[in-house]
Enzyme design. Structure first.
Site, PDB file in Angstrom:
ATOM      1  N   GLU A 272       0.836  -1.209   0.000  1.00 37.81           N
ATOM      2  CA  GLU A 272       0.000   0.000   0.000  1.00 37.81           C
ATOM      3  C   GLU A 272       0.869   1.256   0.000  1.00 37.81           C
ATOM      4  O   GLU A 272       0.546   2.249  -0.644  1.00 37.81           O
ATOM      5  CB  GLU A 272      -0.930   0.020   1.225  1.00 37.81           C
ATOM      6  CG  GLU A 272      -1.945  -1.104   1.264  1.00 37.81           C
ATOM      7  CD  GLU A 272      -2.771  -1.205  -0.009  1.00 37.81           C
ATOM      8  OE1 GLU A 272      -3.196  -0.177  -0.537  1.00 37.81           O
ATOM      9  OE2 GLU A 272      -2.970  -2.344  -0.486  1.00 37.81           O
ATOM     10  N   TRP A 275       1.863   1.764  -3.446  1.00 38.45           N
ATOM     11  CA  TRP A 275       0.772   2.391  -4.227  1.00 38.45           C
ATOM     12  C   TRP A 275       0.833   3.911  -4.077  1.00 38.45           C
ATOM     13  O   TRP A 275       0.604   4.665  -5.000  1.00 38.45           O
ATOM     14  CB  TRP A 275      -0.607   1.902  -3.735  1.00 38.45           C
ATOM     15  CG  TRP A 275      -1.163   0.727  -4.465  1.00 38.45           C
ATOM     16  CD1 TRP A 275      -1.270  -0.542  -3.973  1.00 38.45           C
ATOM     17  CD2 TRP A 275      -1.716   0.696  -5.803  1.00 38.45           C
ATOM     18  NE1 TRP A 275      -1.847  -1.350  -4.920  1.00 38.45           N
ATOM     19  CE2 TRP A 275      -2.134  -0.616  -6.052  1.00 38.45           C
ATOM     20  CE3 TRP A 275      -1.886   1.654  -6.804  1.00 38.45           C
ATOM     21  CZ2 TRP A 275      -2.714  -1.009  -7.250  1.00 38.45           C
ATOM     22  CZ3 TRP A 275      -2.468   1.269  -8.006  1.00 38.45           C
ATOM     23  CH2 TRP A 275      -2.875  -0.048  -8.222  1.00 38.45           C
ATOM     24  N   TRP A 303     -21.589  11.153 -18.850  1.00 37.26           N
ATOM     25  CA  TRP A 303     -22.193  10.437 -17.719  1.00 37.26           C
ATOM     26  C   TRP A 303     -23.613  10.968 -17.509  1.00 37.26           C
ATOM     27  O   TRP A 303     -23.783  12.167 -17.248  1.00 37.26           O
ATOM     28  CB  TRP A 303     -21.342  10.632 -16.470  1.00 37.26           C
ATOM     29  CG  TRP A 303     -19.938  10.088 -16.616  1.00 37.26           C
ATOM     30  CD1 TRP A 303     -18.873  10.718 -17.188  1.00 37.26           C
ATOM     31  CD2 TRP A 303     -19.471   8.801 -16.214  1.00 37.26           C
ATOM     32  NE1 TRP A 303     -17.757   9.901 -17.156  1.00 37.26           N
ATOM     33  CE2 TRP A 303     -18.088   8.722 -16.553  1.00 37.26           C
ATOM     34  CE3 TRP A 303     -20.054   7.691 -15.585  1.00 37.26           C
ATOM     35  CZ2 TRP A 303     -17.311   7.592 -16.305  1.00 37.26           C
ATOM     36  CZ3 TRP A 303     -19.275   6.579 -15.321  1.00 37.26           C
ATOM     37  CH2 TRP A 303     -17.925   6.533 -15.688  1.00 37.26           C
ATOM     38  N   ASN A 338     -10.555   2.295   3.080  1.00 37.05           N
ATOM     39  CA  ASN A 338     -10.252   2.102   1.655  1.00 37.05           C
ATOM     40  C   ASN A 338     -11.294   1.242   0.929  1.00 37.05           C
ATOM     41  O   ASN A 338     -11.725   1.570  -0.175  1.00 37.05           O
ATOM     42  CB  ASN A 338      -8.865   1.475   1.493  1.00 37.05           C
ATOM     43  CG  ASN A 338      -8.503   1.327   0.030  1.00 37.05           C
ATOM     44  OD1 ASN A 338      -8.471   2.311  -0.710  1.00 37.05           O
ATOM     45  ND2 ASN A 338      -8.268   0.101  -0.402  1.00 37.05           N
ATOM     46  N   TRP A 356     -17.559  10.865 -12.492  1.00 36.03           N
ATOM     47  CA  TRP A 356     -16.693  10.569 -11.350  1.00 36.03           C
ATOM     48  C   TRP A 356     -16.022  11.816 -10.783  1.00 36.03           C
ATOM     49  O   TRP A 356     -15.689  11.867  -9.605  1.00 36.03           O
ATOM     50  CB  TRP A 356     -15.662   9.510 -11.721  1.00 36.03           C
ATOM     51  CG  TRP A 356     -14.733   9.898 -12.828  1.00 36.03           C
ATOM     52  CD1 TRP A 356     -14.926   9.718 -14.161  1.00 36.03           C
ATOM     53  CD2 TRP A 356     -13.468  10.553 -12.704  1.00 36.03           C
ATOM     54  NE1 TRP A 356     -13.865  10.216 -14.864  1.00 36.03           N
ATOM     55  CE2 TRP A 356     -12.945  10.732 -14.000  1.00 36.03           C
ATOM     56  CE3 TRP A 356     -12.708  11.004 -11.616  1.00 36.03           C
ATOM     57  CZ2 TRP A 356     -11.720  11.344 -14.232  1.00 36.03           C
ATOM     58  CZ3 TRP A 356     -11.480  11.610 -11.850  1.00 36.03           C
ATOM     59  CH2 TRP A 356     -11.009  11.771 -13.152  1.00 36.03           C
ATOM     60  N   TRP A 379     -10.059   7.479  -7.711  1.00 36.60           N
ATOM     61  CA  TRP A 379     -11.305   7.708  -8.470  1.00 36.60           C
ATOM     62  C   TRP A 379     -11.182   7.195  -9.898  1.00 36.60           C
ATOM     63  O   TRP A 379     -12.111   6.567 -10.421  1.00 36.60           O
ATOM     64  CB  TRP A 379     -11.704   9.190  -8.433  1.00 36.60           C
ATOM     65  CG  TRP A 379     -12.504   9.470  -7.197  1.00 36.60           C
ATOM     66  CD1 TRP A 379     -12.029   9.941  -6.013  1.00 36.60           C
ATOM     67  CD2 TRP A 379     -13.905   9.212  -7.000  1.00 36.60           C
ATOM     68  NE1 TRP A 379     -13.048  10.005  -5.090  1.00 36.60           N
ATOM     69  CE2 TRP A 379     -14.211   9.565  -5.679  1.00 36.60           C
ATOM     70  CE3 TRP A 379     -14.920   8.710  -7.813  1.00 36.60           C
ATOM     71  CZ2 TRP A 379     -15.493   9.451  -5.138  1.00 36.60           C
ATOM     72  CZ3 TRP A 379     -16.203   8.592  -7.291  1.00 36.60           C
ATOM     73  CH2 TRP A 379     -16.472   8.952  -5.979  1.00 36.60           C
TER      74      TRP A 379
HETATM   75  C1  LIG Z   1     -11.775   6.693  -4.461  1.00 37.28           C
HETATM   76  C2  LIG Z   1     -10.551   6.708  -3.565  1.00 37.28           C
HETATM   77  C3  LIG Z   1     -10.057   7.916  -3.093  1.00 37.28           C
HETATM   78  C4  LIG Z   1      -8.917   7.949  -2.276  1.00 37.28           C
HETATM   79  N1  LIG Z   1      -8.441   9.156  -1.826  1.00 37.28           N
HETATM   80  C5  LIG Z   1      -7.330   9.203  -1.060  1.00 37.28           C
HETATM   81  C6  LIG Z   1      -6.811  10.449  -0.593  1.00 37.28           C
HETATM   82  O1  LIG Z   1      -7.310  11.519  -0.924  1.00 37.28           O
HETATM   83  N2  LIG Z   1      -5.722  10.422   0.239  1.00 37.28           N
HETATM   84  C7  LIG Z   1      -5.119   9.252   0.598  1.00 37.28           C
HETATM   85  O2  LIG Z   1      -4.143   9.277   1.358  1.00 37.28           O
HETATM   86  N3  LIG Z   1      -5.570   8.070   0.143  1.00 37.28           N
HETATM   87  C8  LIG Z   1      -6.650   8.004  -0.661  1.00 37.28           C
HETATM   88  N4  LIG Z   1      -7.118   6.794  -1.102  1.00 37.28           N
HETATM   89  C9  LIG Z   1      -6.353   5.569  -0.788  1.00 37.28           C
HETATM   90  C10 LIG Z   1      -6.768   4.848   0.505  1.00 37.28           C
HETATM   91  O3  LIG Z   1      -8.149   4.688   0.557  1.00 37.28           O
HETATM   92  C11 LIG Z   1      -6.295   5.553   1.776  1.00 37.28           C
HETATM   93  O4  LIG Z   1      -4.934   5.883   1.669  1.00 37.28           O
HETATM   94  C12 LIG Z   1      -6.476   4.637   2.990  1.00 37.28           C
HETATM   95  O5  LIG Z   1      -7.826   4.300   3.140  1.00 37.28           O
HETATM   96  C13 LIG Z   1      -5.957   5.329   4.227  1.00 37.28           C
HETATM   97  O6  LIG Z   1      -6.158   4.533   5.346  1.00 37.28           O
HETATM   98  P1  LIG Z   1      -4.955   3.989   6.213  1.00 37.28           P
HETATM   99  O7  LIG Z   1      -3.995   5.085   6.481  1.00 37.28           O
HETATM  100  O8  LIG Z   1      -5.529   3.276   7.372  1.00 37.28           O
HETATM  101  O9  LIG Z   1      -4.288   2.994   5.175  1.00 37.28           O
HETATM  102  P2  LIG Z   1      -3.366   1.718   5.361  1.00 37.28           P
HETATM  103  O10 LIG Z   1      -4.122   0.567   4.822  1.00 37.28           O
HETATM  104  O11 LIG Z   1      -2.797   1.609   6.705  1.00 37.28           O
HETATM  105  O12 LIG Z   1      -2.205   1.999   4.291  1.00 37.28           O
HETATM  106  C14 LIG Z   1      -1.012   2.707   4.652  1.00 37.28           C
HETATM  107  C15 LIG Z   1      -0.828   3.906   3.764  1.00 37.28           C
HETATM  108  O13 LIG Z   1      -0.654   3.506   2.412  1.00 37.28           O
HETATM  109  C16 LIG Z   1      -1.190   4.492   1.556  1.00 37.28           C
HETATM  110  N5  LIG Z   1      -2.243   3.873   0.754  1.00 37.28           N
HETATM  111  C17 LIG Z   1      -3.065   2.868   1.105  1.00 37.28           C
HETATM  112  N6  LIG Z   1      -3.873   2.544   0.086  1.00 37.28           N
HETATM  113  C18 LIG Z   1      -3.565   3.376  -0.924  1.00 37.28           C
HETATM  114  C19 LIG Z   1      -4.054   3.535  -2.240  1.00 37.28           C
HETATM  115  N7  LIG Z   1      -5.017   2.761  -2.743  1.00 37.28           N
HETATM  116  N8  LIG Z   1      -3.521   4.502  -2.994  1.00 37.28           N
HETATM  117  C20 LIG Z   1      -2.528   5.291  -2.534  1.00 37.28           C
HETATM  118  N9  LIG Z   1      -2.022   5.180  -1.293  1.00 37.28           N
HETATM  119  C21 LIG Z   1      -2.536   4.230  -0.499  1.00 37.28           C
HETATM  120  C22 LIG Z   1      -1.788   5.579   2.424  1.00 37.28           C
HETATM  121  O14 LIG Z   1      -0.850   6.617   2.529  1.00 37.28           O
HETATM  122  C23 LIG Z   1      -2.001   4.855   3.738  1.00 37.28           C
HETATM  123  O15 LIG Z   1      -1.992   5.706   4.842  1.00 37.28           O
HETATM  124  C24 LIG Z   1      -8.262   6.737  -1.940  1.00 37.28           C
HETATM  125  C25 LIG Z   1      -8.771   5.532  -2.420  1.00 37.28           C
HETATM  126  C26 LIG Z   1      -9.896   5.517  -3.223  1.00 37.28           C
HETATM  127  C27 LIG Z   1     -10.427   4.196  -3.725  1.00 37.28           C
END
Ligand SMILES: Cc1cc2nc3c(=O)[nH]c(=O)nc-3n(C[C@H](O)[C@H](O)[C@H](O)COP(=O)(O)OP(=O)(O)OC[C@H]3O[C@@H](n4cnc5c(N)ncnc54)[C@H](O)[C@@H]3O)c2cc1C
Length: 476
Positions: A272, A275, A303, A338, A356, A379
């Protein structure tokens, strides 16, 4: 004699520990002052004066200031356009150089170019560093020297390239901080009210110490991450995204921690974090994603979704329990798990057929961890318009997602209390309940809880048609 100064300009790196720009500034300068600018070009666009992010930033800055004062210095906070404020301050303090960490958003890159040019015209150096990510730009490139567009090979190359040096600790020599007596004339105390905002309620503590505490707590359970990360009711993720967004924790420190564990959970978590690097790289290398779809053909999609449906989605009254629970929780906290981000984004685009960008914008306005790169990436992934996106024909069924990821309806019950009395089986689709069951649950469909605003299978067919028509256009 007044010591020769450098400025360390902090932006999305609101900490002192493991801080590259501050480290570099302290290495080469006699004395380093730390500055933050409340950027009016950004603040003027924030409609909500209760913006949670402003509270987080303000509190984190107070803590940075406190740490600096403990070392005999203080944080300079300015209010205005940084393109004017930073060169002005640099001249006023006769600094030799300005140090900062790089930001990959197009508007930030433009800002930094203007500031660097202005400083240069005054004979002041501008140094920027990689800190927000482990790898940037073309650090990770294909064999032909291009940017990756697909995550899996990018991740493989990322892991192959990673060396100890890439995740080293940058410990600034805080003895180099400029003593407060030299800064006095520049120190203006500014409350949130002074800059037109109010203190909002936020669910997490701000500042770098709080980030460390959250990390320590998460690491106790990191080995289970892979098993529970998709269950919104279980709180199995780190909740560190807000800290990463504002840099109250260093990404290198998280990667270092992830490597200390050898479990499936730690590997999934590291993935993650990769990512995150991937989407930052995509934004940096393909900045037109801010205005366009990554896959250009999908810019043509018209859309057809309605305003009424968009509003029902925003307010959590679509009649789809997991979607409504996610949106109501989001509206109350500014945060979303997420899995739920994927579910609601998929629902908005593929079930409600709403553009979107409207969802992206709603998230941008309300997410506490809002980050242009990750949000746009997320998105575009869900809308099937992005790089390495969900294929358009693979459409989430919101009820099946609910059964799978909130099996006992724990998350739904907490956020859609009117459904709380339905059984674990019924709660995912209470519309299938008999009148007797509804009476027993004290919740009548259409009265106490909205009927579904769309039929999933019909909308799914329409979504497929929408994408196919673009494909057919391309063939013809
Ligand atoms: C539609 C959509 C919009 C999103 N918008 C954002 C946003 O504005 N800001 C944001 O930080 N994340 C965003 N995410 C990614 C992800 O949902 C969040 O980073 C995550 O939910 C944060 O929770 P956590 O810190 O507990 O994540 P954990 O699961 O603990 O992951 C650790 C870190 O990895 C990074 N990470 C995790 N998943 C992703 C991912 N899919 N893409 C990029 N980085 C990721 C984040 O920095 C996160 O804090 C988005 C995902 C989707 C599907």
């Amino acid at each position: 004699m007044k010591p020769k100064l450098s400025l360390c300009w902090i932006r999305r790196d609101l900490r002192l520990a493991d801080h590259r720009a501050l480290f570099e500034a302290c290495c080469v300068s006699q004395s380093v002052a730390v500055v933050f600018v409340y950027d009016t070009t950004i603040l003027e666009k924030l409609k909500d004066k209760n913006d949670r992010r402003m509270t987080f930033i303000n509190k984190s800055l107070q803590l940075v200031d406190q740490k600096l004062r403990d070392k005999g210095s203080a944080l300079i906070t300015l209010y205005g356009d940084p393109c004017e404020e930073i060169p002005l301050l640099a001249t006023r303090l006769s600094v030799e150089a300005v140090f900062c960490n790089r930001d990959y958003e197009p508007s930030a890159k433009e800002r930094d170019k203007i500031v660097a040019d202005l400083l240069q015209s005054k004979g002041i150096a501008f140094h920027s560093y990689k800190d927000q990510v482990v790898f940037e730009g073309l650090d990770i490139a294909t064999k032909t020297g291009n940017s990756f567009r697909v995550f899996t090979p990018y991740k493989r190359a990322w892991l192959e390239k990673l060396a100890i040096e890439d995740i080293r600790i940058f410990r600034p020599n805080l003895k180099k901080l400029t003593p407060i007596k030299y800064l006095k004339a520049t120190l203006v105390s500014r409350t949130l009210n002074d800059i037109g905002f109010q203190n909002a309620k936020i669910w997490l503590e701000a500042g770098e110490d709080a980030a460390q505490k959250r990390l320590t707590k998460f690491l106790k359970n990191i080995d289970n991450y892979e098993k529970i990360r998709d269950l919104p009711g279980e709180g199995g993720t780190s909740g560190l995204s807000v800290h990463l967004r504002f840099g109250t924790i260093s990404i290198r420190s998280l990667v270092r921690e992830a490597f200390k564990f050898k479990s499936k959970g730690s590997k999934a978590w590291l993935s993650e974090l990769i990512w995150r690097d991937f989407y930052q790289m995509i934004l940096d290398r393909f900045p037109n994603i801010v205005e366009h779809t990554f896959l250009p053909q999908y810019d043509q999609i018209k859309w057809p979704g309605s305003n009424a449906h968009f509003n029902a989605w925003k307010e959590g009254r679509t009649g789809y329990p997991l979607v409504d629970a996610a949106m109501r929780h989001f509206n109350a906290t500014g945060w979303m798990h997420n899995r739920l981000r994927m579910v609601v984004a998929s629902f908005l685009t593929k079930d409600l057929l709403v553009y979107w960008r409207r969802g992206e914008q709603y998230f941008a306005e309300n997410l506490l961890d809002y980050d242009l790169a990750a949000n746009n990436g997320g998105w575009q992934w869900c809308a099937s318009t992005g790089c390495d996106a969900q294929p358009y024909f693979r459409i989430f069924n919101p009820v099946n997602q609910s059964k799978k990821f909130d099996p006992k309806g724990k998350f739904i019950r907490n956020n859609v209390p009117e459904l709380a009395k339905f059984t674990d089986k019924r709660i995912h689709w209470p519309h299938g309940a008999t009148i007797e069951e509804q009476k027993k649950a004290l919740c009548m469909m259409g009265k106490d809880y909205p009927r579904p605003i769309v039929d999933h299978s019909l909308q799914r067919a329409k979504a497929l048609q929408l994408f196919k028509s673009i494909k057919n256009n391309l063939v013809n």
